[in-house]
Design a protein around this motif. Structure first.
Motif, PDB file in Angstrom:
ATOM      1  N   GLU A  79     -12.062  15.569  -2.619  1.00  0.00           N
ATOM      2  CA  GLU A  79     -11.665  16.977  -2.794  1.00  0.00           C
ATOM      3  C   GLU A  79     -10.167  17.127  -2.972  1.00  0.00           C
ATOM      4  O   GLU A  79      -9.708  18.018  -3.665  1.00  0.00           O
ATOM      5  N   GLN A  80      -9.421  16.273  -2.284  1.00  0.00           N
ATOM      6  CA  GLN A  80      -7.960  16.406  -2.328  1.00  0.00           C
ATOM      7  C   GLN A  80      -7.313  15.046  -2.096  1.00  0.00           C
ATOM      8  O   GLN A  80      -7.841  14.214  -1.359  1.00  0.00           O
ATOM      9  N   ILE A  81      -6.151  14.839  -2.726  1.00  0.00           N
ATOM     10  CA  ILE A  81      -5.372  13.617  -2.532  1.00  0.00           C
ATOM     11  C   ILE A  81      -3.973  14.037  -2.097  1.00  0.00           C
ATOM     12  O   ILE A  81      -3.338  14.860  -2.756  1.00  0.00           O
ATOM     13  N   ILE A  82      -3.527  13.484  -0.981  1.00  0.00           N
ATOM     14  CA  ILE A  82      -2.175  13.766  -0.478  1.00  0.00           C
ATOM     15  C   ILE A  82      -1.369  12.487  -0.674  1.00  0.00           C
ATOM     16  O   ILE A  82      -1.666  11.451  -0.068  1.00  0.00           O
ATOM     17  N   GLY A  83      -0.375  12.564  -1.531  1.00  0.00           N
ATOM     18  CA  GLY A  83       0.394  11.383  -1.914  1.00  0.00           C
ATOM     19  C   GLY A  83       1.534  11.041  -0.970  1.00  0.00           C
ATOM     20  O   GLY A  83       1.879  11.813  -0.078  1.00  0.00           O
ATOM     21  N   PRO A  84       2.127   9.862  -1.197  1.00  0.00           N
ATOM     22  CA  PRO A  84       3.179   9.339  -0.314  1.00  0.00           C
ATOM     23  C   PRO A  84       4.373  10.289  -0.119  1.00  0.00           C
ATOM     24  O   PRO A  84       4.902  10.391   0.985  1.00  0.00           O
ATOM     25  N   LYS A  85       4.776  10.990  -1.175  1.00  0.00           N
ATOM     26  CA  LYS A  85       5.949  11.863  -1.063  1.00  0.00           C
ATOM     27  C   LYS A  85       5.661  13.118  -0.237  1.00  0.00           C
ATOM     28  O   LYS A  85       6.573  13.748   0.290  1.00  0.00           O
ATOM     29  N   GLU A  86       4.381  13.481  -0.117  1.00  0.00           N
ATOM     30  CA  GLU A  86       4.002  14.689   0.630  1.00  0.00           C
ATOM     31  C   GLU A  86       3.762  14.431   2.123  1.00  0.00           C
ATOM     32  O   GLU A  86       3.829  15.351   2.920  1.00  0.00           O
ATOM     33  N   ILE A  87       3.464  13.199   2.487  1.00  0.00           N
ATOM     34  CA  ILE A  87       3.064  12.882   3.862  1.00  0.00           C
ATOM     35  C   ILE A  87       4.263  12.771   4.792  1.00  0.00           C
ATOM     36  O   ILE A  87       5.200  12.019   4.526  1.00  0.00           O
ATOM     37  N   THR A 138       0.839  -1.204   0.000  1.00  0.00           N
ATOM     38  CA  THR A 138       0.000   0.000   0.000  1.00  0.00           C
ATOM     39  C   THR A 138       0.868   1.245   0.000  1.00  0.00           C
ATOM     40  O   THR A 138       1.784   1.359   0.815  1.00  0.00           O
ATOM     41  N   PHE A 139       0.556   2.169  -0.902  1.00  0.00           N
ATOM     42  CA  PHE A 139       1.230   3.470  -0.921  1.00  0.00           C
ATOM     43  C   PHE A 139       0.508   4.364   0.083  1.00  0.00           C
ATOM     44  O   PHE A 139      -0.709   4.546  -0.003  1.00  0.00           O
ATOM     45  N   ARG A 140       1.239   4.914   1.041  1.00  0.00           N
ATOM     46  CA  ARG A 140       0.661   5.796   2.056  1.00  0.00           C
ATOM     47  C   ARG A 140       0.034   7.003   1.347  1.00  0.00           C
ATOM     48  O   ARG A 140       0.733   7.801   0.735  1.00  0.00           O
ATOM     49  N   THR A 141      -1.285   7.093   1.416  1.00  0.00           N
ATOM     50  CA  THR A 141      -2.022   8.132   0.687  1.00  0.00           C
ATOM     51  C   THR A 141      -3.241   8.545   1.500  1.00  0.00           C
ATOM     52  O   THR A 141      -3.875   7.704   2.137  1.00  0.00           O
ATOM     53  N   THR A 142      -3.571   9.834   1.472  1.00  0.00           N
ATOM     54  CA  THR A 142      -4.740  10.341   2.193  1.00  0.00           C
ATOM     55  C   THR A 142      -5.685  11.034   1.216  1.00  0.00           C
ATOM     56  O   THR A 142      -5.249  11.805   0.367  1.00  0.00           O
TER      57      THR A 142
END
Length: 153
Positions: free
Chosen positions: A132-140, A118-122
């Motif tokens: 509304e928004q996707i926060i990807g693995p590189k940003e978290i 699983t790729f850590r994603t919010t």
């Protein structure tokens, strides 16, 4: 095909730590932080869950419910929740339906070894169940992920 900004999330999300079905319609009229993480009780995932725990009241005040998702089973989730005193449910996506629908399952590399995970994603979801928004693995940043979200609101 992965879900994107502007897409509605599926109604059936999965089974929580108590074996109960979780539906997006249960959260109708409320905003939702739906976060996907690799594995219960690992250092990064624990830091991320504790960030949500420690900022739970602030996120609730901002109108958000929190739901965590991993491919761990209900028993592992229950143990993780109890040990870390998490005030929000975790979805056991053992069949990988949700991680695949959201496009967060794929090949990863760790210490030269390739594996599926699983790729850590919010995903921040509005009151109507739309992404509304996707926060990807590189940003978290796991230790301050809840604060990252709160700063954006």
């Amino acid at each position: 095909m992965a879900l994107n900004i502007g897409d509605k999330i599926p109604d059936i999300l999965g089974i929580n730590q108590d074996g109960e079905t979780v539906k997006s319609s249960d959260y109708a009229g409320q905003k939702l932080v739906l976060y996907f993480y690799p594995k219960d009780s690992t250092p990064g995932c624990t830091a991320e869950a504790c960030s949500f725990r420690d900022n739970f009241s602030k996120l609730r005040k901002a109108g958000y419910q929190i739901l965590g998702v991993s491919v761990d089973d209900e028993k592992a989730h229950k143990k993780f929740i109890e040990k870390q005193q998490l005030p929000f449910p975790l979805i056991a996506d053992t069949g990988k339906k949700l991680v695949e629908a959201f496009g967060v399952w794929g090949e990863k590399t760790f210490m030269g070894r390739k594996f599926m995970g699983t790729f850590r994603t919010t995903f921040l979801i509005d009151e109507s169940g739309t992404i509304e928004q996707i926060i990807g693995p590189k940003e978290i940043k796991t230790k301050e992920h809840a604060e990252q979200i709160l700063k954006q609101l």
